[in-house]
Scaffold this active site. Structure first.
Site, PDB file in Angstrom:
ATOM      1  N   TRP A  10       6.895  -6.147 -38.559  1.00 53.18           N
ATOM      2  CA  TRP A  10       7.126  -6.496 -39.970  1.00 53.18           C
ATOM      3  C   TRP A  10       8.068  -5.510 -40.662  1.00 53.18           C
ATOM      4  CZ3 TRP A  10       1.551  -7.901 -42.192  1.00 53.18           C
ATOM      5  CH2 TRP A  10       1.101  -9.051 -41.538  1.00 53.18           C
ATOM      6  N   LYS A  11       8.260  -4.350 -40.099  1.00 52.24           N
ATOM      7  CA  LYS A  11       9.071  -3.285 -40.715  1.00 52.24           C
ATOM      8  C   LYS A  11       8.522  -2.952 -42.108  1.00 52.24           C
ATOM      9  CE  LYS A  11      12.890  -4.682 -37.823  1.00 52.24           C
ATOM     10  NZ  LYS A  11      14.335  -4.742 -37.594  1.00 52.24           N
ATOM     11  N   HIS A  94      11.662   2.766 -32.067  1.00 47.87           N
ATOM     12  CA  HIS A  94      12.519   1.707 -32.594  1.00 47.87           C
ATOM     13  C   HIS A  94      13.854   2.309 -33.021  1.00 47.87           C
ATOM     14  CE1 HIS A  94      14.103  -1.425 -35.153  1.00 47.87           C
ATOM     15  NE2 HIS A  94      13.303  -2.253 -34.523  1.00 47.87           N
ATOM     16  N   GLU A  96      15.602   1.941 -35.525  1.00 52.30           N
ATOM     17  CA  GLU A  96      15.664   2.391 -36.926  1.00 52.30           C
ATOM     18  C   GLU A  96      15.029   3.772 -37.070  1.00 52.30           C
ATOM     19  OE1 GLU A  96      13.938  -1.193 -38.532  1.00 52.30           O
ATOM     20  OE2 GLU A  96      15.717  -2.283 -37.867  1.00 52.30           O
ATOM     21  N   GLU A 166      16.192  -3.552 -27.071  1.00 48.88           N
ATOM     22  CA  GLU A 166      16.714  -4.080 -28.321  1.00 48.88           C
ATOM     23  C   GLU A 166      18.126  -3.551 -28.548  1.00 48.88           C
ATOM     24  OE1 GLU A 166      13.305  -5.242 -31.131  1.00 48.88           O
ATOM     25  OE2 GLU A 166      13.676  -3.125 -31.433  1.00 48.88           O
ATOM     26  N   GLY A 172      18.660  -7.651 -36.618  1.00 45.69           N
ATOM     27  CA  GLY A 172      18.826  -8.020 -38.017  1.00 45.69           C
ATOM     28  C   GLY A 172      20.222  -8.501 -38.365  1.00 45.69           C
ATOM     29  N   SER A 212      17.404 -10.422 -33.337  1.00 46.51           N
ATOM     30  CA  SER A 212      17.763 -11.759 -33.834  1.00 46.51           C
ATOM     31  C   SER A 212      17.161 -12.892 -32.998  1.00 46.51           C
ATOM     32  CB  SER A 212      19.283 -11.903 -33.945  1.00 46.51           C
ATOM     33  OG  SER A 212      19.798 -10.954 -34.865  1.00 46.51           O
ATOM     34  N   GLY A 233      11.607  -9.160 -35.392  1.00 52.51           N
ATOM     35  CA  GLY A 233      11.648  -8.595 -36.732  1.00 52.51           C
ATOM     36  C   GLY A 233      11.615  -9.691 -37.779  1.00 52.51           C
ATOM     37  N   GLY A 234      12.781 -10.063 -38.276  1.00 57.05           N
ATOM     38  CA  GLY A 234      12.891 -11.020 -39.388  1.00 57.05           C
ATOM     39  C   GLY A 234      12.055 -12.280 -39.218  1.00 57.05           C
TER      40      GLY A 234
HETATM   41  P1  PGA Z   1      15.221  -8.744 -35.778  1.00 52.31           P
HETATM   42  O1  PGA Z   1      14.567  -7.317 -35.477  1.00 52.31           O
HETATM   43  O2  PGA Z   1      14.395  -9.760 -35.029  1.00 52.31           O
HETATM   44  O3  PGA Z   1      15.114  -8.907 -37.262  1.00 52.31           O
HETATM   45  O4  PGA Z   1      16.625  -8.707 -35.293  1.00 52.31           O
HETATM   46  C1  PGA Z   1      14.052  -7.001 -34.213  1.00 52.31           C
HETATM   47  C2  PGA Z   1      13.472  -5.614 -34.248  1.00 52.31           C
HETATM   48  O5  PGA Z   1      14.053  -4.742 -34.897  1.00 52.31           O
HETATM   49  O6  PGA Z   1      12.431  -5.356 -33.617  1.00 52.31           O
END
Ligand code: PGA
Length: 249
Positions: A10-11, A94, A96, A166, A172, A212, A233-234
């Site tokens: 979910w971030k 991750h 990020e 990833e 994203g 994505s 993610g999204g």
């Molecule tokens: P995303 O993110 O599906 O929004 O591209 C994946 C993730 O960062 O785990």
């Protein structure tokens, strides 16, 4: 054989009330079939989400954990605290976290070990940035992340780890890796595991793709022989989209 896994990340999205609502919706739709479904939520959601999910079919994870066990680390959340909420998994490394919080492989290695000591399954992330792929360094970058992050684990410890590939350029951005690009890297990763821990260990390790991933592209990715699921993610922020991915298996 290795597990098929779809994990939502979910971030930093959803307040507590909205997060509980989303967890309830996913919980209603999860059938408990052959896919392990995990919700990785912000720390503050964990104990509340834990109360609204049926733990035999839907699992709970954190998005990060501290690199120290306990003590004077203001603002940090330990693996032991995460475990005490009912969570079973934790995302570690991750991109990020690597990019915005300067988490290097050495720090991530400490986190992986603390997760394992607390009986949490680490979902260890790796992946290259666009410039690294364009200069043909993507395989060596991922190799180094994996070797420094998790290859000093004992075979017993390693058997509990899930890996997520990833590519940072796909996270994203709406630009998904092609199934062939994903398969190529997953095969490389499985080969590295074979060399280090043997064929059985490699065959039993789940390697997820992230970046994505959506209901419309999940099936072609999951059809590849070395792609064992996704880190989402999204598309994990909406129960129907997330379950569309789970049901792509
Ligand atoms: P995303 O993110 O599906 O929004 O591209 C994946 C993730 O960062 O785990």
């Amino acid at each position: 054989m290795r597990k098929k896994i779809v994990a939502g990340n979910w971030k930093m999205n959803k307040n507590l009330q909205d997060g509980i609502e989303l967890a309830k919706q996913v919980n209603q739709q999860v059938l408990g079939n052959n896919v392990t479904v995990i919700l990785c939520t912000p720390f503050i959601h964990l104990s509340e989400v834990s109360k609204v999910i049926s733990k035999d079919s839907l699992f709970l994870g954190a998005e990060n954990c501290a690199s120290e066990a306990s003590g004077a680390y203001t603002g940090e959340v330990s693996a032991e605290m995460i475990k005490s909420t009912g969570a079973t998994h934790v995302i570690i490394g991750h991109s990020e976290r690597r990019a915005y919080y300067n988490e290097d492989n050495k720090t991530l290695n400490k986190k992986v070990k603390l997760a394992l000591e607390n009986e949490l399954t680490p979902i260890f992330c790796c992946g290259e940035v666009l410039a690294e792929r364009e200069s043909g360094k993507h395989i060596s970058v991922v190799k180094q992340q994996i070797e420094e992050g998790i290859f000093d684990l004992s075979p017993e410890q390693f058997s509990k780890v899930v890996i997520a590939y990833e590519p940072v350029w796909a996270i994203g951005t709406g630009v998904v890796a092609s199934p062939e690009q994903a398969q190529e890297m997953h095969k490389v990763i499985r080969h590295l595991i074979t060399e280090k821990y043997g064929k059985d260990a490699a065959g039993n390790t789940s390697i997820l793709y992230g970046g994505s991933c959506k209901p419309s592209n999940a099936k072609e990715l999951f059809d590849k022989p070395d792609v064992d699921g996704g880190l989402i993610g999204g598309a994990s922020l909406n129960a129907d989209d997330f379950m569309g991915i789970v049901n792509a298996f």
